[in-house]
Design a protein around this motif. Sequence first.
Motif, PDB file in Angstrom:
ATOM      1  N   HIS A   7       0.852  -1.164  -0.006  1.00  0.00           N
ATOM      2  CA  HIS A   7       0.115   0.022  -0.222  1.00  0.00           C
ATOM      3  C   HIS A   7       0.846   1.248   0.014  1.00  0.00           C
ATOM      4  O   HIS A   7       1.630   1.563   1.009  1.00  0.00           O
ATOM      5  N   LEU A   9       1.331   5.231  -0.284  1.00  0.00           N
ATOM      6  CA  LEU A   9       0.702   6.541  -0.207  1.00  0.00           C
ATOM      7  C   LEU A   9       1.500   7.811  -0.796  1.00  0.00           C
ATOM      8  O   LEU A   9       2.690   8.099  -0.725  1.00  0.00           O
ATOM      9  N   ARG A  18      -0.428  13.131  -8.727  1.00  0.00           N
ATOM     10  CA  ARG A  18      -0.563  12.129  -7.704  1.00  0.00           C
ATOM     11  C   ARG A  18      -1.507  10.994  -8.660  1.00  0.00           C
ATOM     12  O   ARG A  18      -1.462   9.914  -8.343  1.00  0.00           O
ATOM     13  N   CYS A  22      -0.660   7.251  -9.096  1.00  0.00           N
ATOM     14  CA  CYS A  22      -1.358   6.117  -8.345  1.00  0.00           C
ATOM     15  C   CYS A  22      -1.863   5.210  -9.437  1.00  0.00           C
ATOM     16  O   CYS A  22      -1.920   3.812  -9.127  1.00  0.00           O
ATOM     17  N   SER A  33      -2.838   5.077  -2.572  1.00  0.00           N
ATOM     18  CA  SER A  33      -3.869   6.217  -1.990  1.00  0.00           C
ATOM     19  C   SER A  33      -2.993   7.407  -2.048  1.00  0.00           C
ATOM     20  O   SER A  33      -1.958   7.571  -2.320  1.00  0.00           O
ATOM     21  N   ALA A  35      -2.598  11.852  -1.085  1.00  0.00           N
ATOM     22  CA  ALA A  35      -2.777  12.991  -0.196  1.00  0.00           C
ATOM     23  C   ALA A  35      -2.177  14.312  -0.850  1.00  0.00           C
ATOM     24  O   ALA A  35      -1.161  14.051  -1.564  1.00  0.00           O
ATOM     25  N   MET A  41      -1.701  13.511   4.572  1.00  0.00           N
ATOM     26  CA  MET A  41      -0.953  12.220   4.556  1.00  0.00           C
ATOM     27  C   MET A  41      -1.030  11.797   6.056  1.00  0.00           C
ATOM     28  O   MET A  41      -1.179  10.516   6.366  1.00  0.00           O
ATOM     29  N   ALA A  44      -4.114   9.802   6.529  1.00  0.00           N
ATOM     30  CA  ALA A  44      -4.175   8.633   6.014  1.00  0.00           C
ATOM     31  C   ALA A  44      -3.167   7.567   6.781  1.00  0.00           C
ATOM     32  O   ALA A  44      -3.636   6.530   6.545  1.00  0.00           O
ATOM     33  N   ILE A  50       0.030   1.662   5.703  1.00  0.00           N
ATOM     34  CA  ILE A  50       0.770   2.157   4.576  1.00  0.00           C
ATOM     35  C   ILE A  50       2.309   1.615   4.527  1.00  0.00           C
ATOM     36  O   ILE A  50       2.813   1.570   5.638  1.00  0.00           O
ATOM     37  N   ILE A  53       5.947   5.555   1.799  1.00  0.00           N
ATOM     38  CA  ILE A  53       5.283   6.749   1.154  1.00  0.00           C
ATOM     39  C   ILE A  53       6.116   7.387   0.184  1.00  0.00           C
ATOM     40  O   ILE A  53       7.406   7.548   0.287  1.00  0.00           O
TER      41      ILE A  53
END
Length: 242
Positions: A7, A9, A18, A22, A33, A35, A41, A44, A50, A53
């Motif tokens: 996952h 972010l 973004r 993604c 995901s 932000a 962030m 999330a 997560i 990042i």
Amino acid sequence: MQNPTPHILVVDDHSEIRNAVCRYLEKHGMRASMAKDAKEMDAALVSGSIDLIVLDVMMPGEDGLSACKRLSQTGDVPILLLTALDEDMDRIIGLETGADDYLSKPFNPRELLARIRAILRRSSRTVSPAGSLAGKRIRFAQWILDSDRRVIVDEEGRETSLTSADFKLLVVMLERARMVLSRDQLMELTSGRATAPLDRTIDNQISRLRRKIEKDLLRPRLITTYRNGGYCLSADIEVLET
């Protein structure tokens, strides 16, 4: 523990970036995901698990470097920084404050994916940043490292907190006390990557750590420099009873 489907972010104030990142990550088997800033962030990170990042340096409000430093002091989620092409200082500061890697904008999505996969592989192999010293208290010279709390304590009981980068570097050197370690070795052991030409990351990290543990910065005695060799923690260590 890393999820079966990683996952990711993506934190960037540009919606086009973004969305594009993604979509690309999801196309290649990852969950992604988004932000738009540090506030989103943080939300999330609270609401979902997560694994990594992707964090832009230039954002309104809290910038990426500040967010990276804050996160590195409170958690172990890997961070890949997105930096402006010519901002060498951003890359150096980011790595010093705990980022696992960086990528300059504009970037090739395939390279971003490769960097993410490499970081995830390294993090899945790393049980604890404290390595063999996890859960232990270690005396070296006039200091005691509390590896669980990531602080060093002086002879009068005063505590100094360590950033993620400080902590990783100190652990690596304590595990190899009185060994001369080259810059390449230190970079590999702390970050799992090779040094680039003219890369001053390790030198800057050594300077930051020295400011915390040396009595005299002009005549460092704990972390000594070997010309054309590298650095050495010149102290015996003792594992204390817990």
